[in-house]
Scaffold this active site. Sequence first.
Site, PDB file in Angstrom:
ATOM      1  N   LYS A 107       0.849  -1.187   0.000  1.00 50.91           N
ATOM      2  CA  LYS A 107       0.000   0.000   0.000  1.00 50.91           C
ATOM      3  C   LYS A 107       0.886   1.238   0.000  1.00 50.91           C
ATOM      4  O   LYS A 107       1.677   1.458   0.926  1.00 50.91           O
ATOM      5  CB  LYS A 107      -0.928   0.024   1.214  1.00 50.91           C
ATOM      6  CG  LYS A 107      -1.826   1.257   1.225  1.00 50.91           C
ATOM      7  CD  LYS A 107      -2.459   1.470   2.585  1.00 50.91           C
ATOM      8  CE  LYS A 107      -3.089   2.870   2.637  1.00 50.91           C
ATOM      9  NZ  LYS A 107      -3.533   3.215   3.998  1.00 50.91           N
ATOM     10  N   GLY A 168      -8.066   9.316  10.283  1.00 54.38           N
ATOM     11  CA  GLY A 168      -8.287   9.362  11.719  1.00 54.38           C
ATOM     12  C   GLY A 168      -9.348  10.334  12.187  1.00 54.38           C
ATOM     13  O   GLY A 168      -9.584  10.470  13.390  1.00 54.38           O
ATOM     14  N   ALA A 194      -9.534   5.794   4.895  1.00 52.92           N
ATOM     15  CA  ALA A 194      -9.456   6.972   5.769  1.00 52.92           C
ATOM     16  C   ALA A 194     -10.804   7.646   5.959  1.00 52.92           C
ATOM     17  O   ALA A 194     -11.554   7.847   5.009  1.00 52.92           O
ATOM     18  CB  ALA A 194      -8.455   8.005   5.250  1.00 52.92           C
ATOM     19  N   GLY A 195     -11.093   7.975   7.225  1.00 56.09           N
ATOM     20  CA  GLY A 195     -12.248   8.785   7.566  1.00 56.09           C
ATOM     21  C   GLY A 195     -13.427   8.047   8.158  1.00 56.09           C
ATOM     22  O   GLY A 195     -14.310   8.662   8.744  1.00 56.09           O
ATOM     23  N   ASN A 216      -8.378   1.791  10.443  1.00 53.66           N
ATOM     24  CA  ASN A 216      -7.546   1.483  11.601  1.00 53.66           C
ATOM     25  C   ASN A 216      -8.081   2.198  12.845  1.00 53.66           C
ATOM     26  O   ASN A 216      -8.580   1.571  13.775  1.00 53.66           O
ATOM     27  CB  ASN A 216      -6.102   1.875  11.323  1.00 53.66           C
ATOM     28  CG  ASN A 216      -5.148   1.467  12.448  1.00 53.66           C
ATOM     29  OD1 ASN A 216      -3.958   1.717  12.353  1.00 53.66           O
ATOM     30  ND2 ASN A 216      -5.615   0.855  13.504  1.00 53.66           N
ATOM     31  N   THR A 217      -8.027   3.538  12.824  1.00 50.68           N
ATOM     32  CA  THR A 217      -8.389   4.306  14.010  1.00 50.68           C
ATOM     33  C   THR A 217      -9.817   4.038  14.466  1.00 50.68           C
ATOM     34  O   THR A 217     -10.092   3.985  15.676  1.00 50.68           O
ATOM     35  CB  THR A 217      -8.220   5.813  13.743  1.00 50.68           C
ATOM     36  OG1 THR A 217      -6.883   6.051  13.302  1.00 50.68           O
ATOM     37  CG2 THR A 217      -8.484   6.628  14.989  1.00 50.68           C
TER      38      THR A 217
END
Length: 265
Positions: A107, A168, A194-195, A216-217
Site C-alpha cells: 500500500k 483518523g 481513511a475517515g 484502523n483508528t
Amino acid sequence: MQPNNTIDDGLTIAGKTYDSRLLVGTGKYRDFAETRAAVDASGTGIVTVTIRRVNIGQEANAPSLLDFVPPSQFTILPNTGGCYNAKDAVYTLQLARELLNGHKLVKLEVLGDEKTLFPNMPETLKAAEILVADGFDVMVYCSDDPIQARMLEQIGCVAIMPLASLIGSGMGILNPWNLSLIIEQSKVPVIVDAGVGTASDAAIAMELGCDGVLMNTAIAGARDPIRMAQAMKLGVQAGRLAYLAGRIPKRFAASPSSPMAGRVA
C-alpha cells in the site's frame, strides 16, 4: 427459489480473492494481543502494517507483529505511512519486500503534510510509476479526484484507495459524489481508505459500490475495539448486500407499501 442470504462474491486484488471486503490496520492498539483479537473479530484477510512504526523484523530484539499476525494466516499489506516524498516511500516498500521474503502486494501512501495527512499526489504518482516498474502490486491511497485516480490506474496500480475524509477524523463519507465518479470509471477495485468512524460509515461506502473499506483508528480508537471490529465486519457485509440487492429510487412522493388494486372498499 431460496433467498440468497450470503455474500457469494469475494474481493479480488492482484489475482487473489478474499472472503472479506474489510481491510484493517495494526496501529494504535494497546498491545499486539489486542491487535490480534481485533483482527480476528473483523474477519479480515488483509492486515496493513506501517513499516516505519510497527516492527516486522526491522528490530531483531523487539517483539514482532508477525508473531501475533503471521503471514501464513493473513496477507500482510506493508504501507508507507509517515512518508512525505516518493524516494522515502519507494525505499520503505523495498525494505518491506526484503523483510517479507519477496512480498509484492503493498500500500503506497505519500503524505502532503503532518496536519491534514492529505495525499501528496505528484509524489504519489511518481512513486507509483517506480514501484509498478519494479514489480510491485501497488494499492494506492489518493485524493478523491477522479482524474488522479484514472492516472494511477493507467500507471498499473491494482487498487485505488480514495479517502472518504481525513485520516483518523471519523468524519465518515464526506465525498459520495466524487467516490461514485471514481467507482464508475475504475476497472480495478476501489477501496475507501481513511475517515470511517463507525459501522454506518462502512455500510454507506459499500452501498455506493466501493469494493472494500480499509480502517484502523475507527476500530483501535473505539472504547471497545473488539466489539467495534465486529460491528465494522457486519457494516461492510450489510452495505455490500444492500448494493447487490439494489435500493429503491428516492422519490418526493409517498408510495403505499400494500397494492391498492383489488382492495376491499
